[in-house]
Design a protein around this motif. Sequence first.
Motif, PDB file in Angstrom:
ATOM      1  N   PHE A 147       0.780  -1.193  -0.065  1.00 42.07           N
ATOM      2  CA  PHE A 147       0.006   0.057  -0.007  1.00 42.07           C
ATOM      3  C   PHE A 147       0.882   1.183   0.140  1.00 42.07           C
ATOM      4  O   PHE A 147       0.364   2.231  -0.021  1.00 42.07           O
ATOM      5  CB  PHE A 147      -0.987   0.058   1.223  1.00 42.07           C
ATOM      6  CG  PHE A 147      -2.050  -1.027   1.114  1.00 42.07           C
ATOM      7  CD1 PHE A 147      -2.987  -1.067  -0.071  1.00 42.07           C
ATOM      8  CD2 PHE A 147      -2.124  -1.817   1.945  1.00 42.07           C
ATOM      9  CE1 PHE A 147      -3.880  -1.827  -0.141  1.00 42.07           C
ATOM     10  CE2 PHE A 147      -3.245  -2.755   2.039  1.00 42.07           C
ATOM     11  CZ  PHE A 147      -3.948  -2.763   0.849  1.00 42.07           C
ATOM     12  N   ASN A 148       2.018   0.888   0.123  1.00 36.11           N
ATOM     13  CA  ASN A 148       3.038   2.293   0.043  1.00 36.11           C
ATOM     14  C   ASN A 148       2.786   2.821  -1.457  1.00 36.11           C
ATOM     15  O   ASN A 148       3.075   4.016  -1.600  1.00 36.11           O
ATOM     16  CB  ASN A 148       4.250   1.927   0.146  1.00 36.11           C
ATOM     17  CG  ASN A 148       5.435   2.986   0.381  1.00 36.11           C
ATOM     18  OD1 ASN A 148       4.875   4.372   0.474  1.00 36.11           O
ATOM     19  ND2 ASN A 148       6.591   2.770   0.395  1.00 36.11           N
ATOM     20  N   HIS A 149       2.614   1.963  -2.494  1.00 35.81           N
ATOM     21  CA  HIS A 149       2.497   2.279  -3.678  1.00 35.81           C
ATOM     22  C   HIS A 149       1.239   2.119  -4.623  1.00 35.81           C
ATOM     23  O   HIS A 149       1.066   2.441  -5.730  1.00 35.81           O
ATOM     24  CB  HIS A 149       3.588   1.427  -4.532  1.00 35.81           C
ATOM     25  CG  HIS A 149       4.909   1.782  -4.086  1.00 35.81           C
ATOM     26  ND1 HIS A 149       5.446   3.072  -4.162  1.00 35.81           N
ATOM     27  CD2 HIS A 149       5.898   0.973  -3.554  1.00 35.81           C
ATOM     28  CE1 HIS A 149       6.826   2.884  -3.402  1.00 35.81           C
ATOM     29  NE2 HIS A 149       7.001   1.700  -3.004  1.00 35.81           N
ATOM     30  N   ASN A 150       0.074   1.537  -3.884  1.00 37.05           N
ATOM     31  CA  ASN A 150      -1.144   1.188  -4.220  1.00 37.05           C
ATOM     32  C   ASN A 150      -2.285   1.686  -3.464  1.00 37.05           C
ATOM     33  O   ASN A 150      -2.216   1.582  -2.202  1.00 37.05           O
ATOM     34  CB  ASN A 150      -1.127  -0.323  -4.457  1.00 37.05           C
ATOM     35  CG  ASN A 150      -0.307  -0.832  -5.579  1.00 37.05           C
ATOM     36  OD1 ASN A 150      -0.482  -0.700  -6.859  1.00 37.05           O
ATOM     37  ND2 ASN A 150       0.821  -1.331  -5.046  1.00 37.05           N
ATOM     38  N   GLN A 151      -3.209   2.316  -3.790  1.00 35.31           N
ATOM     39  CA  GLN A 151      -4.217   2.925  -3.192  1.00 35.31           C
ATOM     40  C   GLN A 151      -5.599   2.511  -3.836  1.00 35.31           C
ATOM     41  O   GLN A 151      -6.699   2.932  -3.600  1.00 35.31           O
ATOM     42  CB  GLN A 151      -4.278   4.348  -2.961  1.00 35.31           C
ATOM     43  CG  GLN A 151      -2.991   4.817  -2.403  1.00 35.31           C
ATOM     44  CD  GLN A 151      -3.155   6.333  -2.469  1.00 35.31           C
ATOM     45  OE1 GLN A 151      -4.261   7.100  -1.953  1.00 35.31           O
ATOM     46  NE2 GLN A 151      -2.144   7.121  -2.841  1.00 35.31           N
ATOM     47  N   GLU A 152      -5.716   1.334  -4.751  1.00 32.46           N
ATOM     48  CA  GLU A 152      -6.876   1.067  -5.314  1.00 32.46           C
ATOM     49  C   GLU A 152      -8.151   0.662  -4.247  1.00 32.46           C
ATOM     50  O   GLU A 152      -7.725  -0.176  -3.614  1.00 32.46           O
ATOM     51  CB  GLU A 152      -6.598  -0.288  -6.227  1.00 32.46           C
ATOM     52  CG  GLU A 152      -7.770  -0.456  -6.977  1.00 32.46           C
ATOM     53  CD  GLU A 152      -7.475  -1.872  -7.862  1.00 32.46           C
ATOM     54  OE1 GLU A 152      -8.310  -2.102  -8.835  1.00 32.46           O
ATOM     55  OE2 GLU A 152      -6.473  -2.622  -7.788  1.00 32.46           O
ATOM     56  N   LEU A 153      -9.060   1.223  -4.562  1.00 25.90           N
ATOM     57  CA  LEU A 153     -10.181   1.078  -3.913  1.00 25.90           C
ATOM     58  C   LEU A 153     -11.593   0.800  -4.786  1.00 25.90           C
ATOM     59  O   LEU A 153     -11.830   1.631  -5.563  1.00 25.90           O
ATOM     60  CB  LEU A 153     -10.730   2.544  -3.228  1.00 25.90           C
ATOM     61  CG  LEU A 153     -12.095   2.386  -2.348  1.00 25.90           C
ATOM     62  CD1 LEU A 153     -12.155   1.405  -1.373  1.00 25.90           C
ATOM     63  CD2 LEU A 153     -12.315   3.471  -1.840  1.00 25.90           C
TER      64      LEU A 153
END
Length: 321
Positions: free
Chosen positions: A210-216
């Motif tokens: 999640f340091n590089h991904n925030q997909e919701l």
Amino acid sequence: MALDIFKMVDTRKGLFAIEKVSLIYNLLTSILILFLYQRMDHPLRMLGDRALIAAVTFLLMYLYRLAPCKFSAFVRVTIQMSLLSYWYPDTYEFNRLFLNLDHVFASAEQWLFGGQPAIWFAERLPYIWVSEPLNMGYFFYYPMMLVIVLWYFIRRFDLLEKVSFVIISSFFLYYFIYIFVPVAGPQFYFPAIGMENVLNGVFPSIGDYFNHNQELLPGPGYEHGFFYNLVEGSQQVGERPTAAFPSSHVGVSTILMIMAWRGSRWLFACLLPFYVLLCCATVYIQAHYLIDAIAGFITAFGLYVLTTWMFKRWFAQPMFR
């Protein structure tokens, strides 16, 4: 009533309790930024934001001296509370640097309940008559806070400073937990590991994913519902893979209900249906594991006692003399 709100009065000149605790949180997180400076994406901007917030806080204190009245005091309180929209996603900028712990909490959920209640709840009750009331309850989180603050402003102004301090301090204590306990919740973690793993009870560690991904991904429920789309829109704008354990939605809303009960039984009764819907919605929309909601409910009582003690011990002063 209007004359009373704008009546000039003799007031103390310093910071309100809510402003003091906000500045303390500001300072502590600024120190943390300096420790993590080399690892953070935009530490200078974050420090600049904090300097601006501090400057605005002192400016409002100065302006208040020019027109000291209940209304201007209320403005100072509400501005500090509105800054929660900044402080909440800010926790992500810290916890994204640490290894994600969702696999621990999802595994604990699986062990306790034999599955994932967040999946069961939404799959078995996808109907509009369930989805819309629950999303309405979830969306009512901040309006509920505003209702409580307005009620004390109008009916018990002498307690407004205490109430606002307890609310904001509870948030900040939860935020410290979120910084050092990075749990994103099912709506982020399940898409990251794939639903096949979730349904098979396999919850791998994803490190600093999640340091590089925030997909919701879109939440479950009736997709054409009015409140469903309100929640979806607000989450797409302001949600981050952070702040799952314990649920501050459940925790703070429980504290708000304590305040409602102590202030007015009628107010408590009016808010109770929204509170129940909100607590259920945290799991239904997959924002939280069930254990997050349970922990939020339990910790609320401890935080209420702690923050009330803090106010009486260190911050209590009459807002008006």
